[in-house]
Design a protein around this motif. Structure first.
Motif, mmCIF file in Angstrom:
data_model
loop_
_atom_site.group_PDB
_atom_site.id
_atom_site.type_symbol
_atom_site.label_atom_id
_atom_site.label_comp_id
_atom_site.label_asym_id
_atom_site.label_seq_id
_atom_site.Cartn_x
_atom_site.Cartn_y
_atom_site.Cartn_z
ATOM 1 N N ARG A 189 139.097 -7.440 -5.607
ATOM 2 C CA ARG A 189 140.154 -7.180 -6.372
ATOM 3 C C ARG A 189 139.965 -7.816 -7.714
ATOM 4 N NH1 ARG A 189 145.941 -8.455 -4.348
ATOM 5 N NH2 ARG A 189 145.663 -6.367 -3.532
ATOM 6 N N SER A 190 139.541 -9.145 -7.718
ATOM 7 C CA SER A 190 139.206 -9.902 -9.005
ATOM 8 C C SER A 190 137.694 -9.672 -9.649
ATOM 9 C CB SER A 190 139.335 -11.409 -8.989
ATOM 10 O OG SER A 190 138.554 -12.005 -7.902
ATOM 11 N N GLY A 191 136.840 -9.253 -8.682
ATOM 12 C CA GLY A 191 135.703 -8.946 -8.876
ATOM 13 C C GLY A 191 134.615 -10.283 -8.883
ATOM 14 N N SER A 192 135.403 -11.304 -8.659
ATOM 15 C CA SER A 192 134.441 -12.878 -8.240
ATOM 16 C C SER A 192 133.489 -12.516 -7.151
ATOM 17 C CB SER A 192 135.177 -13.724 -7.975
ATOM 18 O OG SER A 192 136.161 -13.866 -6.752
ATOM 19 N N GLY A 193 132.375 -13.222 -7.272
ATOM 20 C CA GLY A 193 131.067 -13.296 -6.234
ATOM 21 C C GLY A 193 130.483 -12.009 -5.946
ATOM 22 N N LEU A 194 130.877 -10.756 -6.900
ATOM 23 C CA LEU A 194 130.192 -9.517 -6.779
ATOM 24 C C LEU A 194 128.719 -9.552 -7.368
ATOM 25 C CD1 LEU A 194 132.850 -6.898 -7.582
ATOM 26 C CD2 LEU A 194 132.203 -7.841 -5.276
ATOM 27 N N ASP A 195 128.413 -10.197 -8.361
ATOM 28 C CA ASP A 195 127.341 -10.240 -9.141
ATOM 29 C C ASP A 195 126.315 -11.237 -7.987
ATOM 30 O OD1 ASP A 195 127.729 -8.886 -11.115
ATOM 31 O OD2 ASP A 195 128.220 -10.579 -12.413
ATOM 32 N N ALA A 196 126.766 -12.185 -7.685
ATOM 33 C CA ALA A 196 126.121 -13.207 -6.454
ATOM 34 C C ALA A 196 125.575 -12.291 -5.384
ATOM 35 C CB ALA A 196 126.894 -14.442 -6.050
ATOM 36 N N LEU A 197 126.644 -11.369 -4.631
ATOM 37 C CA LEU A 197 126.500 -10.505 -3.766
ATOM 38 C C LEU A 197 125.394 -9.567 -3.920
ATOM 39 C CD1 LEU A 197 126.777 -9.412 -0.897
ATOM 40 C CD2 LEU A 197 128.817 -8.205 -1.987
ATOM 41 N N LEU A 198 125.479 -8.716 -5.049
ATOM 42 C CA LEU A 198 124.261 -7.622 -5.580
ATOM 43 C C LEU A 198 123.148 -8.323 -5.605
ATOM 44 C CD1 LEU A 198 126.123 -5.693 -8.186
ATOM 45 C CD2 LEU A 198 125.491 -4.957 -5.938
ATOM 46 N N ALA A 199 122.980 -9.878 -6.077
ATOM 47 C CA ALA A 199 121.556 -10.596 -6.142
ATOM 48 C C ALA A 199 121.035 -10.818 -4.940
ATOM 49 C CB ALA A 199 121.854 -11.893 -7.136
#
Length: 432
Positions: free
Chosen positions: A341-351
């Motif tokens: 919902r907020s987008g938090s943690g998505l970049d870390a997950l992709l990495a």
């Protein structure tokens, strides 16, 4: 696919008009006379010249190139007309060219003629097909290496080594009564078979990496119903691909979504939630989900703070444990916590996904990328193993070496090619 060699064929080889430029390709024996009729003459080979195009009336004005046999893509007389990408203009030119004796090409017919005329072998053609389909940088690099003959050169080297081995052993079988042919095989003969076998086995070992680049790294999103799998899939794909509701068990089938992460293709698998289901449809979805998890390259196990889950054996095999719905508050002991919902943690997950993917697909492009490659090389290795064990019976060893040669010949299309040709060339676009 009905293809008639000896015909002159024509096709639009560029994308569907309207476009800035349209490329019309011709191949066959009547190319020079057709150029004479529509362009007022045959241009100097391999030079682009600006010519009016038409016969009774001007249809367009464009660049014309002529490639005489055998120095062309197909090995026949070829020509290309680069004209304006007008739908009406292209139709009119194609009508004129077919009226003058060319026929519209079948899918893949230009490439098939290149194969039949010895311009490309089967593995190079498969590389060309992969290159046309390439969507990521790694796919492009791998396909280009194959199309440029990387695998063909390796196979040629193996074939020549096999021919030397076969000549050595068959000379003793055919001329054993001649004084200038020794009875016994040289001591190094068995070692040479083992070296060749090891070289082919090393190439075969790269097959999994080749598959991963060509087909993508399969990333399974697993967990209990309503753990946030579909929401996370939508967030990573940046679109509303999957249906998301508060009702558990919405996802009934395996949904695949491609994702390009820095040049490597990843295929995200949105799966049914794992639970004992009463509905037959949901139960089938759970069965398919378990199978997909077993076959995935990376498994992300998703757990949500508001969803109870059973201790599943597949959970302990997961590559990463992900806490979802991070916006609801503190969660448990996870490798990463995210919020769709907020987008938090998505970049870390992709990495994190990329790091796992780099362990599976790194280094130089693999030349072995298809199941056909794997089966042919495995057959060659098995035949070499048999030959090495049969040295005391040279007739049997010679036959095993011949079988190994056949496996490699079949791979590049020198024998038994007909069964795979129609299916292969039919997958090409018209004009290629």
């Amino acid at each position: 696919m009905e293809m008639r060699s000896g015909d002159t064929i024509v096709a639009l080889s560029s994308g569907t008009p309207p476009s800035g430029v349209a490329v019309i390709r011709l191949s066959g024996p009547r190319v020079p006379e057709i150029l004479q009729a529509v362009c007022g003459g045959v241009p100097e080979p391999r030079r682009l010249v600006l010519r009016p195009i038409g016969q009774d009336s001007l249809l367009d004005r464009g660049l014309v190139a002529y490639f005489p046999a055998p120095h062309s893509f197909t090995g026949e007389d070829c020509a290309e007309l680069q004209v304006h990408g007008s739908p009406a203009g292209v139709r009119a030119i194609l009508r004129l060219l077919t009226k003058l004796g060319a026929r519209l090409a079948e899918a893949g017919e230009f490439t098939r003629r290149a194969f039949e005329n010895g311009k490309l072998d089967l593995v190079e053609i498969e590389g060309l097909g992969d290159l046309l389909d390439a969507e990521t940088e790694n796919q492009r690099r791998q396909a280009l290496a194959r199309f440029e003959g990387g695998l063909s050169q390796r196979i040629d080297a193996w074939r020549h080594q096999l021919l030397d081995l076969r000549a050595e052993i068959e000379a003793r079988l055919d001329f054993s009564d001649e004084g200038d042919v020794a009875d016994a095989l040289p001591d190094s003969f068995g070692d040479n078979i083992l070296e060749l076998q090891a070289d082919i086995a090393a190439a075969l070992a790269s097959a999994e990496y080749g598959r991963i680049v060509r087909e993508g790294i399969r990333v399974a999103l697993a967990g209990a119903p309503n753990a946030g799998k579909s929401s996370l899939l939508n967030a990573l794909a940046r679109s509303d691909i999957a249906i998301v509701t508060d009702e558990a068990g919405t996802t009934r089938d395996v949904r695949e979504v491609p994702l390009d992460i820095n040049g490597q293709l990843y295929v995200l698998l949105d799966l049914a939630g794992l639970r004992d289901a009463d509905s037959k449809a949901e139960a089938e979805g759970v069965r398919r989900a378990r199978l997909a998890i077993e076959q995935a390259d990376i498994v992300l196990w998703l757990s949500a703070p508001d969803i109870a889950e059973e201790d599943d054996a597949l959970r302990r095999k997961a590559s990463l444990r992900i806490g979802t719905k991070g916006d609801l508050g503190p969660s448990g002991d996870f490798d990463l916590t995210v919020s769709a919902r907020s987008g938090s943690g998505l970049d870390a997950l992709l990495a994190a996904i990329e790091r796992l993917g780099q362990e599976l697909a790194s280094g130089e492009p693999a030349l072995i990328s298809r199941e056909r490659d794997r089966l042919a090389l495995a057959a060659a290795i098995a035949a070499l193993t048999a030959a090495q064990q049969q040295l005391a019976a040279p007739e049997l060893a010679a036959e095993s070496l011949r079988i190994a040669s056949q496996a490699l010949e079949r791979l590049i299309g020198r024998i038994d090619a007909e069964r795979v040709l129609d299916r292969l060339f039919a997958s090409f676009c018209i004009g290629k």
